[in-house]
Structures are given as C-alpha cells and as structure tokens.
Write a protein that holds these residues in place. Structure first.
Motif, short mmCIF file in Angstrom:
data_model
loop_
_atom_site.label_atom_id
_atom_site.label_comp_id
_atom_site.label_asym_id
_atom_site.label_seq_id
_atom_site.Cartn_x
_atom_site.Cartn_y
_atom_site.Cartn_z
N GLY A 110 0.78 -1.23 0.00
CA GLY A 110 0.00 0.00 0.00
C GLY A 110 0.81 1.28 0.00
N LYS A 111 2.14 1.17 0.02
CA LYS A 111 3.00 2.37 0.05
C LYS A 111 3.72 2.54 -1.28
CE LYS A 111 3.74 1.69 4.94
NZ LYS A 111 4.58 0.99 5.87
N PRO A 112 3.49 3.68 -1.94
CA PRO A 112 4.19 3.92 -3.21
C PRO A 112 5.67 4.25 -2.97
CG PRO A 112 2.77 5.77 -2.67
CD PRO A 112 2.56 4.74 -1.60
N TRP A 113 6.49 3.85 -3.92
CA TRP A 113 7.91 4.19 -3.87
C TRP A 113 8.44 4.28 -5.30
CZ3 TRP A 113 11.03 0.65 -6.22
CH2 TRP A 113 10.57 -0.66 -6.30
N GLN A 114 9.57 4.94 -5.44
CA GLN A 114 10.24 5.03 -6.73
C GLN A 114 11.71 5.31 -6.49
OE1 GLN A 114 8.55 8.21 -9.00
NE2 GLN A 114 9.04 9.77 -7.48
N GLY A 115 12.51 5.07 -7.51
CA GLY A 115 13.93 5.35 -7.36
C GLY A 115 14.76 4.81 -8.50
#
Length: 145
Positions: A110-115
């Motif tokens: 449920g937690k968005p992330w990017q990198g």
C-alpha cells in the motif's frame, strides 16, 4: 477415475510445460523478468527463478522465491515502471552476470515508492534454459538540484 487421472497428469506435467515455455536466450529471459514483474504474473515468472533464488533489496532485506512470488500474486507488490539503462551482459560458460541501472516505481504493502537502482543479476543455464539464481540492488543517491 478417468478425470482423476487427467488431474494427476496435469499436475505432474505443469512444471515441465512451464519449463518448456521459458525463454531460451539470456536476453529474452532478462527481458521476461522485467515484463512479468510489471504484469504481476507470478506463475509465468516462477520457472525463470531457481528454487534457491535469493533477492537482496536495496535496504538490505533478503527475500526468497516463494515469498517474492506470493507478493506478486496477491498484488501486495505492484510494479508500475521498470526501465533499465546501461545494461551490461557478461557470460562465463553457463553463468552470466547482468548489471545496469533500473528506474522503478511500485506500490508495496500500500505504500508507493520510486527510485534509481544499480542492479546485479546472476543467471545460470540449465538444460538449455536460463534461470536467475540471485538479484541484488542498491539505491542510487538522488542528484542534487
């Protein structure tokens, strides 16, 4: 009795059929790894990963094949972007190392992330098919403005 026989045969043949459908070239296998993760297709991804496959995440967490595939199948993890750059493939007989930079975005639990991540993947060729045995990523620092 006949339907029981058909069910048993399909259960016995399923792994062999999945193995037969795995990509034959290293380039195809590595591309499938990325595409199947984007699709969340754990069932098709399973034959590409060795039974003792190990994923080391950029935060140091370790994940095994069964746990990773379960995350994909239950959609606890949903990848929305995987773009690879500077990909280098090096073969050493039946072993290959693939390195590069990956730009990713996803939702995990449920937690968005990017990198941006540097990655190393280790593949081995078994019976004419490539299987990944290990994957490791390191998060790259964000560029200063």
């Amino acid at each position: 009795m006949r339907s029981l026989t058909i069910v048993l045969l399909s259960l016995l043949l399923a792994p062999a059929l999945a193995w037969a459908q795995t990509p034959a070239t290293l380039e195809q296998a590595d591309a499938a790894w990325n595409q199947l993760r984007l699709q969340g297709d754990a069932q098709s991804l399973a034959p590409l990963l060795a039974e003792d496959w190990l994923l080391t995440h950029s935060d140091g967490r370790i994940q095994h094949k069964t746990d990773y595939l379960q995350e994909l199948a239950t959609r606890q993890r949903r990848n929305s972007r995987i773009d690879n750059e500077d990909v280098q493939m090096r073969r050493y007989g039946d072993t290959a190392i693939i390195t590069g930079t990956s730009v990713q975005a996803a939702v995990s639990d449920g937690k968005p992330w990017q990198g941006r991540f540097r990655f190393t993947r280790v593949w081995v060729q078994r019976d004419g098919h490539w299987q990944m045995v290990a994957s490791h990523s390191s998060r790259l620092a964000e560029a200063a403005p």
